[in-house]
Design a protein around this motif. Sequence first.
Motif, PDB file in Angstrom:
ATOM      1  N   LYS A 160      71.824 -13.018  57.312  1.00 44.41           N
ATOM      2  CA  LYS A 160      71.569 -13.564  58.650  1.00 44.41           C
ATOM      3  C   LYS A 160      71.107 -12.478  59.615  1.00 44.41           C
ATOM      4  N   VAL A 161      71.746 -11.309  59.535  1.00 44.94           N
ATOM      5  CA  VAL A 161      71.335 -10.181  60.375  1.00 44.94           C
ATOM      6  C   VAL A 161      69.879  -9.829  60.093  1.00 44.94           C
ATOM      7  N   TYR A 162      69.543  -9.769  58.813  1.00 34.26           N
ATOM      8  CA  TYR A 162      68.175  -9.437  58.413  1.00 34.26           C
ATOM      9  C   TYR A 162      67.192 -10.498  58.908  1.00 34.26           C
ATOM     10  N   ILE A 163      67.510 -11.771  58.701  1.00 34.86           N
ATOM     11  CA  ILE A 163      66.625 -12.865  59.108  1.00 34.86           C
ATOM     12  C   ILE A 163      66.384 -12.843  60.609  1.00 34.86           C
ATOM     13  N   LYS A 164      67.460 -12.690  61.366  1.00 33.91           N
ATOM     14  CA  LYS A 164      67.309 -12.711  62.823  1.00 33.91           C
ATOM     15  C   LYS A 164      66.499 -11.517  63.308  1.00 33.91           C
ATOM     16  N   THR A 165      66.732 -10.356  62.731  1.00 33.33           N
ATOM     17  CA  THR A 165      65.997  -9.158  63.142  1.00 33.33           C
ATOM     18  C   THR A 165      64.512  -9.294  62.830  1.00 33.33           C
ATOM     19  N   VAL A 166      64.193  -9.652  61.593  1.00 28.91           N
ATOM     20  CA  VAL A 166      62.790  -9.761  61.174  1.00 28.91           C
ATOM     21  C   VAL A 166      62.063 -10.839  61.979  1.00 28.91           C
ATOM     22  N   THR A 167      62.747 -11.927  62.289  1.00 26.79           N
ATOM     23  CA  THR A 167      62.110 -13.047  62.967  1.00 26.79           C
ATOM     24  C   THR A 167      61.987 -12.825  64.467  1.00 26.79           C
ATOM     25  N   CYS A 168      63.018 -12.280  65.084  1.00 29.57           N
ATOM     26  CA  CYS A 168      63.082 -12.247  66.550  1.00 29.57           C
ATOM     27  C   CYS A 168      62.715 -10.897  67.164  1.00 29.57           C
ATOM     28  N   TYR A 169      63.052  -9.809  66.519  1.00 26.79           N
ATOM     29  CA  TYR A 169      62.652  -8.480  67.000  1.00 26.79           C
ATOM     30  C   TYR A 169      62.360  -7.593  65.792  1.00 26.79           C
TER      31      TYR A 169
END
Length: 489
Positions: free
Chosen positions: A431-440
């Motif tokens: 989830k950390v990876y997904i949110k980082t790659v997608t949002c910032y």
Amino acid sequence: MFISTTCKENRHTKNSEKLPTDYMICTNCQKVLRKQDKDARVPPPTTTGPTAFIPEKEIAQDNPVDGHANLLFLEEYSTTGHLDNVTRIMGLHPQYLESFLRTQYYILRMDGPLPFEYRHYLAIMAAARHQCSHLVNTHVNELLQVGGDGEWLNGLEYVPQKLKNINEVNKILAHRPWLITKEHIKKLLKTGENSWSLAELVHAVVLLAHYHALASFVFGSGINPEMDQDRTAAISNFCLCDASNESNVEDVIFMCSSPGTSDSVSELEALMERMKRLQEENEEAEASQEEMATRFEKEKKESLLVATGAYEDELISTSYTSRYVDDPSFGYKDFARRGDDHLPTFRAQDYSWEDHGFSLVNRLYSDIGQLLDEKFRMVRNLTYNTMAIHEDVDTTMLRRAIWNYVHCMFGIRYDDYDYGEVNQLLERSLKVYIKTVTCYPERTTKRMYDSYWRQFKHSEKIHVNLLLMEARMQAELLYALRAITQYMT
């Protein structure tokens, strides 16, 4: 081959005098670029190969390039004069790569509403929102090759007013697309001699969303600078894409978010077991609509706790790409941010890609809807029926959870999806990876990439990046096209 003879002929039907016979940057272009960063210092590259996240020998071991990929590589080389690292990594999934290249070729090089120099400058503006110098430099070179004004490369204040006018939409679309309204559309279409037509605006929105999402793929995959780019490109790429950067902030995140076991094989087996259990539960009983809505709201709120807080006071970049950015402090803020409960959830049944977005974009920008639809379907359905060492596995549930989690972070809800599956299938580090790659995406590091699915092949993790890229692009398009529809009605 994905580019027909007809396509190659049609590429010269509009602004043909500006299209080059090859894409090797000329001496004059090099002078323009070098003048901009004459005082910059070139650091040595830290890694070799197309990506800093995957050792080059492991790319070949995971997925030897097949005949299909080789044909696509040759075709891309004949079209652009080089084979970039993005294409090489996407080549791990040749079926998807073919669809991606076909779409990108169409929006950049085929007949369409926007002049070619506008297309490349929009790509620069979009990539610069995420400090993605890799893409910025590519399209700086392309802009000059198609006869664009070199003065534009000094910054946004040097471009025509018409391009300046769309900067607000670019900014919002890149970071908080749910804020796009019909008033933004009206303002662009009603500005006198600098107004946009609906067709031009749709072309521009597709381009902007494409390059915002592609920046996510570049950073999420640790794409290295191109070795054959101009000296300035190497400088700016290195400064912005140091994949080895592992800050203390990130260490804090991963101390809090590491999986419960260090045994990656056990993690894999546990995931397989959860998938099996969920499948059985779905077959036995279906949750009520009220319960489904509650689970969505819970997941939306929980996304606030993923990789937030540590970066609130992040320093504003003063890098090479900042000249193409207005209001650099404007970035992603959680859709479900505390105190913002007035923001309405985007309900997919009220405005979906299949029923609304597809037909609108296809009507205003001929054929692009079909190309985008094929690309979305391709990545969502792409499977080799494997999970790490396991074969004959149905991964539909896992792919759907990743796609819907991205849309959830952007406030988009599917009434027929049980968001309880997201928490069951996506571990904290993922989830950390997904949110980082997608949002910032500019904050993505190798540590993040390495932290999840440690037993999986690199090609499987690149597939995750393809899903994130396309889910993000579709989310941006849904908000923008809905605003255009509201303006038209």
